[in-house]
Design a protein around this motif. Structure first.
Motif, mmCIF file in Angstrom:
data_model
loop_
_atom_site.group_PDB
_atom_site.id
_atom_site.type_symbol
_atom_site.label_atom_id
_atom_site.label_comp_id
_atom_site.label_asym_id
_atom_site.label_seq_id
_atom_site.Cartn_x
_atom_site.Cartn_y
_atom_site.Cartn_z
ATOM 1 N N THR A 1 0.895 -1.136 0.001
ATOM 2 C CA THR A 1 0.227 -0.274 0.416
ATOM 3 C C THR A 1 0.974 1.147 0.720
ATOM 4 N N VAL A 2 1.943 1.154 1.466
ATOM 5 C CA VAL A 2 2.719 2.138 0.756
ATOM 6 C C VAL A 2 3.687 2.375 -0.581
ATOM 7 N N TYR A 3 3.498 1.706 -1.448
ATOM 8 C CA TYR A 3 3.978 1.978 -2.453
ATOM 9 C C TYR A 3 3.571 2.205 -3.298
ATOM 10 N N LEU A 4 1.979 1.526 -3.386
ATOM 11 C CA LEU A 4 1.265 2.299 -4.352
ATOM 12 C C LEU A 4 1.345 3.827 -4.503
ATOM 13 N N ILE A 5 0.978 4.562 -2.627
ATOM 14 C CA ILE A 5 1.036 5.874 -2.335
ATOM 15 C C ILE A 5 2.641 6.711 -2.755
ATOM 16 N N TYR A 6 3.207 6.217 -2.559
ATOM 17 C CA TYR A 6 4.380 6.998 -2.664
ATOM 18 C C TYR A 6 5.281 6.688 -3.662
ATOM 19 N N MET A 7 4.945 5.895 -4.511
ATOM 20 C CA MET A 7 5.507 5.209 -6.229
ATOM 21 C C MET A 7 4.348 5.458 -6.726
ATOM 22 N N LYS A 8 3.760 4.276 -7.331
ATOM 23 C CA LYS A 8 3.570 4.073 -8.555
ATOM 24 C C LYS A 8 2.007 4.974 -8.830
ATOM 25 N N PHE A 9 1.569 5.142 -7.967
ATOM 26 C CA PHE A 9 0.327 6.631 -8.256
ATOM 27 C C PHE A 9 0.296 7.522 -7.465
ATOM 28 N N ARG A 10 2.218 8.036 -7.176
ATOM 29 C CA ARG A 10 2.564 8.740 -6.556
ATOM 30 C C ARG A 10 1.268 10.487 -7.022
ATOM 31 N N ALA A 11 1.367 10.533 -7.888
ATOM 32 C CA ALA A 11 0.567 11.539 -9.101
ATOM 33 C C ALA A 11 -0.087 12.180 -8.645
ATOM 34 N N THR A 12 -1.615 10.932 -8.236
ATOM 35 C CA THR A 12 -2.424 10.995 -7.290
ATOM 36 C C THR A 12 -3.058 11.507 -6.351
ATOM 37 N N TYR A 13 -1.278 11.668 -5.391
ATOM 38 C CA TYR A 13 -1.581 11.062 -3.851
ATOM 39 C C TYR A 13 -1.244 12.880 -3.494
ATOM 40 N N ASP A 14 -2.772 13.236 -2.451
ATOM 41 C CA ASP A 14 -2.961 14.304 -2.506
ATOM 42 C C ASP A 14 -2.132 14.956 -0.884
ATOM 43 N N GLY A 15 -1.056 15.282 -1.389
ATOM 44 C CA GLY A 15 0.391 15.189 -0.200
ATOM 45 C C GLY A 15 -0.332 17.194 0.740
ATOM 46 N N ASN A 16 -1.002 17.493 -0.045
ATOM 47 C CA ASN A 16 -1.017 19.353 0.781
ATOM 48 C C ASN A 16 -2.604 18.399 2.371
ATOM 49 N N HIS A 17 -3.513 18.381 2.250
ATOM 50 C CA HIS A 17 -4.512 18.132 2.641
ATOM 51 C C HIS A 17 -4.297 16.594 3.474
ATOM 52 N N ASP A 18 -2.764 15.664 3.554
ATOM 53 C CA ASP A 18 -1.775 14.297 4.272
ATOM 54 C C ASP A 18 -1.274 15.219 5.316
ATOM 55 N N SER A 19 -1.837 16.327 6.099
ATOM 56 C CA SER A 19 -0.425 16.933 7.152
ATOM 57 C C SER A 19 -0.599 17.013 7.868
ATOM 58 N N PHE A 20 -0.913 15.665 8.385
ATOM 59 C CA PHE A 20 -0.634 15.763 10.306
ATOM 60 C C PHE A 20 0.763 15.043 10.350
ATOM 61 N N ARG A 21 1.062 15.819 11.314
ATOM 62 C CA ARG A 21 3.064 16.185 11.740
ATOM 63 C C ARG A 21 2.539 14.281 12.850
ATOM 64 N N VAL A 22 3.332 13.467 12.260
ATOM 65 C CA VAL A 22 3.134 11.983 12.117
ATOM 66 C C VAL A 22 4.004 11.485 13.654
ATOM 67 N N GLU A 23 4.977 12.730 13.882
ATOM 68 C CA GLU A 23 6.435 12.472 14.616
ATOM 69 C C GLU A 23 5.452 12.956 16.139
ATOM 70 N N PHE A 24 4.699 13.593 15.917
ATOM 71 C CA PHE A 24 3.710 14.502 17.214
ATOM 72 C C PHE A 24 2.633 13.176 18.187
ATOM 73 N N LEU A 25 2.884 11.749 16.846
ATOM 74 C CA LEU A 25 2.520 10.266 17.550
ATOM 75 C C LEU A 25 3.231 9.414 18.173
ATOM 76 N N VAL A 26 4.568 9.367 16.546
ATOM 77 C CA VAL A 26 5.794 8.584 17.002
ATOM 78 C C VAL A 26 6.569 8.697 18.279
ATOM 79 N N VAL A 27 6.744 9.403 18.521
ATOM 80 C CA VAL A 27 7.763 9.969 19.505
ATOM 81 C C VAL A 27 6.963 9.564 21.453
ATOM 82 N N PRO A 28 5.647 10.542 21.175
ATOM 83 C CA PRO A 28 5.218 9.750 22.535
ATOM 84 C C PRO A 28 4.860 8.672 22.949
ATOM 85 N N VAL A 29 4.136 7.836 21.566
ATOM 86 C CA VAL A 29 4.388 6.379 22.050
ATOM 87 C C VAL A 29 5.667 5.293 22.046
ATOM 88 N N GLY A 30 6.830 6.101 21.862
ATOM 89 C CA GLY A 30 8.095 5.263 21.830
ATOM 90 C C GLY A 30 8.082 5.363 23.001
#
Length: 271
Positions: A133-162
């Motif tokens: 799924t990650v490959y399809l989103i970021y590689m094969k169909f990257r042109a259709t990926y809406d990075g502007n709206h996918d703007s959540f700061r994941v570091e605010f999840l990964v660091v506290p969870v770690g």
């Protein structure tokens, strides 16, 4: 570092069943006064648990089975949606990266133990599908990926969870900490997807079906844990609390899904 005591000492046993929610591969005996005192006065280590009797495999029940099938259906729906439409529009790549991280850190035991062909196969499928799924989103169909709206700061999840996984776990060992990290992270991994929907104000119907199956899987596992507590004596506070948090995050979506999507309407929110 805090090792969270278990209400019931665990009795590990290889299970022929896949447990995608991260439920440990063990069950507990029914509690007794001696067991309870033992938990208070003695902290079980992985080595201690391995020396306990192991003739009590976790049994399948209807809630676990339907939960597993719902989880698998969610992944299949997502992959088919992306492949058939040749687009990943409306899908949060960041959520998919988090889920790939969840499965990778949870199933490292593939390198150290073998329970059954089914168990190992399902783990490989979950890991493989998440990275596909990650490959399809970021590689094969990257042109259709809406990075502007996918703007959540994941570091605010990964660091506290770690940090939480290091501080609160069942045993301070690398594999146990990584397993705990995966449980905590899975409970919030859907947040970037929900945040993306809130920013765009709408979601495609097929995407809502994916989210519904994903939320349903977790809700069913809450009933699974209740079943296992009463019939197997199984109790894992970390997995249960994380599961409750994850289910709560889906509550608003469940309401919109039932009141709109199931009535043939498009799921839309105020922008």
């Amino acid at each position: 570092m805090w090792a969270l005591p278990r209400l019931l000492p665990r009795r590990p046993a290889p299970s022929p069943y896949f447990q995608p929610s991260g439920s440990r591969r063990s069950v507990n005996p029914k509690p007794t006064g001696k067991d309870f005192c033992g938990v208070i006065t003695e902290q079980f280590t992985v080595k201690n648990r391995e020396t306990l009797t192991s003739g009590h495999p976790a049994t399948m029940n209807i809630f676990r089975l339907t939960g597993d099938l719902s989880h698998l259906a969610a992944i299949i729906i997502l992959l088919l949606k992306i492949w058939k439409t040749r687009s990943c529009a409306g899908i949060s790549g960041k959520s998919q990266i988090l889920f790939a991280l969840v499965f990778t850190t949870r199933y490292l035991d593939l390198l150290t133990s073998f329970i059954s062909l089914y168990n190992s196969s399902m783990k490989v499928i979950y890991i493989g599908c998440s990275y596909a799924t990650v490959y399809l989103i970021y590689m094969k169909f990257r042109a259709t990926y809406d990075g502007n709206h996918d703007s959540f700061r994941v570091e605010f999840l990964v660091v506290p969870v770690g940090g939480l996984a290091v501080l609160i776990n069942h045993d301070f060992s690398p594999l146990e900490i990584l397993w705990t990290f995966s449980i905590y992270l899975e409970s919030v991994a859907i947040l970037p997807q929900l945040f993306m929907i809130s920013k765009t104000g709408e979601a495609e119907t097929i995407t809502t079906h994916y989210l519904f199956c994903l939320g349903l899987y977790r809700a069913l596992y809450l009933f699974n844990w209740i079943w296992r507590f009463y019939f197997e004596g199984f109790f894992d506070m970390i997995a249960i609390v994380a599961g409750v948090v994850q289910t709560v995050l889906y509550c608003d979506f469940f309401y919109l899904y039932v009141t709109k999507v199931l009535k043939g309407k498009k799921l839309s929110l105020p922008a």
